[in-house]
Design an enzyme around this catalytic site. Structure first.
Site, PDB file in Angstrom:
ATOM      1  N   SER A 255       0.841  -1.187   0.000  1.00 22.22           N
ATOM      2  CA  SER A 255       0.000   0.000   0.000  1.00 22.22           C
ATOM      3  C   SER A 255       0.880   1.243   0.000  1.00 22.22           C
ATOM      4  O   SER A 255       1.682   1.429  -0.910  1.00 22.22           O
ATOM      5  CB  SER A 255      -0.964  -0.049   1.193  1.00 22.22           C
ATOM      6  OG  SER A 255      -1.970   0.924   1.074  1.00 22.22           O
TER       7      SER A 255
ATOM      8  N   GLU B  33      -9.421  -5.567  -3.674  1.00 21.82           N
ATOM      9  CA  GLU B  33      -8.794  -4.498  -2.875  1.00 21.82           C
ATOM     10  C   GLU B  33      -9.848  -3.614  -2.210  1.00 21.82           C
ATOM     11  O   GLU B  33      -9.771  -3.280  -1.031  1.00 21.82           O
ATOM     12  CB  GLU B  33      -7.920  -3.615  -3.777  1.00 21.82           C
ATOM     13  CG  GLU B  33      -6.782  -4.315  -4.481  1.00 21.82           C
ATOM     14  CD  GLU B  33      -5.505  -4.355  -3.670  1.00 21.82           C
ATOM     15  OE1 GLU B  33      -5.501  -3.892  -2.510  1.00 21.82           O
ATOM     16  OE2 GLU B  33      -4.494  -4.867  -4.203  1.00 21.82           O
TER      17      GLU B  33
ATOM     18  N   HIS C 281      -7.843  -5.630   0.344  1.00 21.94           N
ATOM     19  CA  HIS C 281      -6.582  -4.928   0.557  1.00 21.94           C
ATOM     20  C   HIS C 281      -5.952  -5.364   1.877  1.00 21.94           C
ATOM     21  O   HIS C 281      -6.638  -5.456   2.901  1.00 21.94           O
ATOM     22  CB  HIS C 281      -6.878  -3.429   0.579  1.00 21.94           C
ATOM     23  CG  HIS C 281      -5.683  -2.539   0.518  1.00 21.94           C
ATOM     24  ND1 HIS C 281      -4.884  -2.444  -0.595  1.00 21.94           N
ATOM     25  CD2 HIS C 281      -5.159  -1.668   1.417  1.00 21.94           C
ATOM     26  CE1 HIS C 281      -3.933  -1.549  -0.379  1.00 21.94           C
ATOM     27  NE2 HIS C 281      -4.068  -1.076   0.849  1.00 21.94           N
TER      28      HIS C 281
END
Length: 559
Positions: free
Chosen positions: A199, A320, A414
């Site tokens: 990320s 995600e 995610h």
């Protein structure tokens, strides 16, 4: 020379000791590997050093104890909706520019491969003390693992007049230089360094491998669910100005430094609550600064000379967006909004209505939230990562993590892959996101691939080429397989001739939450293809009002 936390002669001789350029540190043996925590790589970034680039730490006499995690960077807590899924421990103290080392063979001569890990958290949260990031299994498998704390939020990424930008990224560069100068004493090989992050950590890795000052300090790079990117300076300035307006102070480093630190964090959290990867909004990020980031990192990597001999491992999770929409019930809200939500996604992605129509045609049973979520994920993440792989065929390896969480609604969201990459799925902090009973064989496969990549540059599947091989973890046969052209149909919808100049509406979405102003009209929609539903035109004022309501919902946030 200063004493720091030096504690000479009080630990048993069996504890490992290593020497850095600033003094010696004493770690611990845990689970058969040596662990050193809280080692300073730069001086505390407060007082006269507030908002400034990092400087080396003061050397210390004797042997400094490195048995516990060092202070974490100042940060607001996650909202209640996100805290049920993500852990983010806080360690108090000013000496927050520190790192940790796990090694199977402390001492020079081992020349083992090194992984340097930068945590995620939208550049506003996270730390190296998150239990999921425990590096013991990398060390168990012959890798020296280093995890890094760096400044976050306005402290690390505020843009102020007369102050160098990207302080947090400069912290990371200072840590990388520390690794180059010191890791041999911990058994590592400074010529075999892999930068890795997820990320915001992956975004940081992308910026570092593109940075002129970092060339020669790494051999390989792993970008998990984060592309090389840079924000426009004005977007970050808006975040700083909003905070200044709320605090009733000038938008200067001097004024911000005079504010109580807890009040500054609360204000940052209040403003940042209006931000989401799906919905956009005010945010902190890396900016082009003419120095460390002289141009957009992706452009520097695609058509420049940066990191030309670097092996790359790139990828994403299948769903995600679900971590951004499921907490707080935002997914159901987006589904109910229908055409308004699709119009918001078009504005966020600056595309025409051909794109959502294409996604609907490819997934006729998908709801609005899934369509919006996959559109935004492809635009912000998969497209730039695939573009990077296309520019580096033969040395880029692409993956997709597809195992669905055992917690309701999250899917392969995610950050879900982290417990598998680190082989820490047995920890309660991993179970917060994955649920109980995550498959160990999948962790063995994924962690093993990361170790192979750090060791040899080859994770165990074909490198990117014209067939577009993607290693899929966790969908077919419970573990992994390779698919060719896995996302090609969706990504082809984003070809240049489908892009539209929706900047007026897009700016309205970015500015939602500020006093309304007239928005530029959206361009006319093209004819609707037979068999597809039209996307209803939505006025800019209506769109901004809806986005404001969604952002103010309790579950909106960034990981």
């Amino acid at each position: 020379m200063t004493a720091g936390r030096a504690n000479p002669g009080t630990r048993a001789s069996r504890d490992p000791v290593a020497t850095t350029p600033y003094g010696s540190v004493r770690g611990r043996y845990e689970s058969g590997v040596a662990v050193f925590r809280g080692i300073p790589y730069a001086a505390p970034p407060f007082g006269p050093r507030r908002f400034m680039p990092p400087v080396p730490p003061e050397p210390w006499d004797g042997v400094r104890d490195a048995g516990a995690f060092g202070p974490t960077a100042p940060k607001p807590p996650y909202s209640e909706a996100f805290a049920q899924y993500l852990s983010d421990p806080v360690v108090a103290g000013d000496d927050c520019l520190n790192l940790n080392v796990w090694t199977p063979e402390p001492g020079p001569g081992a020349r083992l491969p090194v992984v340097v890990w930068f945590h995620g958290g939208a550049l506003t949260r996270g730390s190296s003390a998150v239990p999921v990031y425990d590096g013991r299994h990398f060390a168990r498998d012959g890798v020296v693992f280093v995890s890094v704390n760096y400044r976050l939020g306005v402290e690390g990424y505020g843009v102020f007049p007369g102050v160098p930008a990207n302080a947090g990224l400069r912290d990371q560069l200072a840590a990388l230089r520390w690794v180059h100068d010191s890791v041999e004493a911990f058994g590592g090989d400074p010529s075999q360094v892999t930068l890795a992050g997820q990320s915001a950590g992956a975004i940081s890795v992308g910026a570092l491998i593109a940075a002129p000052q970092a060339q020669g300090l790494f051999r390989r790079a792993v970008l998990q669910s984060g592309p090389p990117e840079a924000f426009e300076r004005d977007k970050v300035r808006r975040m700083v100005r909003r905070m200044a307006n709320r605090l009733k102070i000038p938008a200067t480093a001097e004024a911000f430094a005079a504010v109580d630190r807890d009040l500054l964090l609360r204000t940052q959290a209040e403003i940042g609550r209006l931000s989401s990867p799906v919905l956009g909004g005010p945010a902190f990020g890396i900016v082009i600064d003419g120095d460390l980031v002289p141009r957009h990192p992706l452009e520097a990597l695609v058509d420049g000379d940066a990191a030309r001999d670097t092996d790359l491992l790139l990828g994403w999770t299948r769903d995600e967006y679900r971590l951004w929409l499921v907490p707080g019930g935002l997914l159901e809200r987006v589904d109910r909004l229908g055409a308004v939500a699709l119009a918001g996604a078009m504005a966020r992605c600056r595309c025409g209505s051909e794109v959502p129509r294409g996604y609907r045609a490819l997934r006729p049973g998908a709801g609005t939230a899934e369509t919006v979520g996959q559109m935004v994920t492809d635009h912000l993440l998969r497209l730039p990562l695939q573009r990077l792989a296309e520019a580096r065929p033969g040395t880029s390896y692409v993956y997709e993590f597809a195992w669905p969480s055992l917690r309701p609604g999250l899917g392969a969201c995610h950050a879900l892959e982290l417990g598998f990459v680190f082989d820490t799925g047995d920890l309660p902090d991993s179970a917060k996101l994955a649920g109980d009973g995550a498959p160990q064989d999948l962790a063995d496969a994924m962690h093993g691939a990361w170790v192979r990549f750090a060791t040899t540059g080859d994770p165990g599947w074909e490198p990117w080429d014209a067939t577009h091989p993607v290693r899929v973890f966790g969908e077919v046969d419970g573990i992994l397989h390779t698919e060719y052209g896995l996302r090609d149909r969706e990504l082809a919808l984003w070809s240049a001739d489908t892009r539209r100049d929706a900047d007026g509406i897009a700016q309205g979405v970015e500015d939602a939450g500020e006093p309304e102003r007239p928005a530029a009209p959206a361009p006319p929609a093209p004819p609707v293809a037979p068999g597809t539903r039209p996307v209803r035109p939505v006025r800019g004022t209506e769109l901004r009002a809806v986005v404001r309501r969604l952002r103010r919902a309790g579950g909106v946030g960034r990981d």
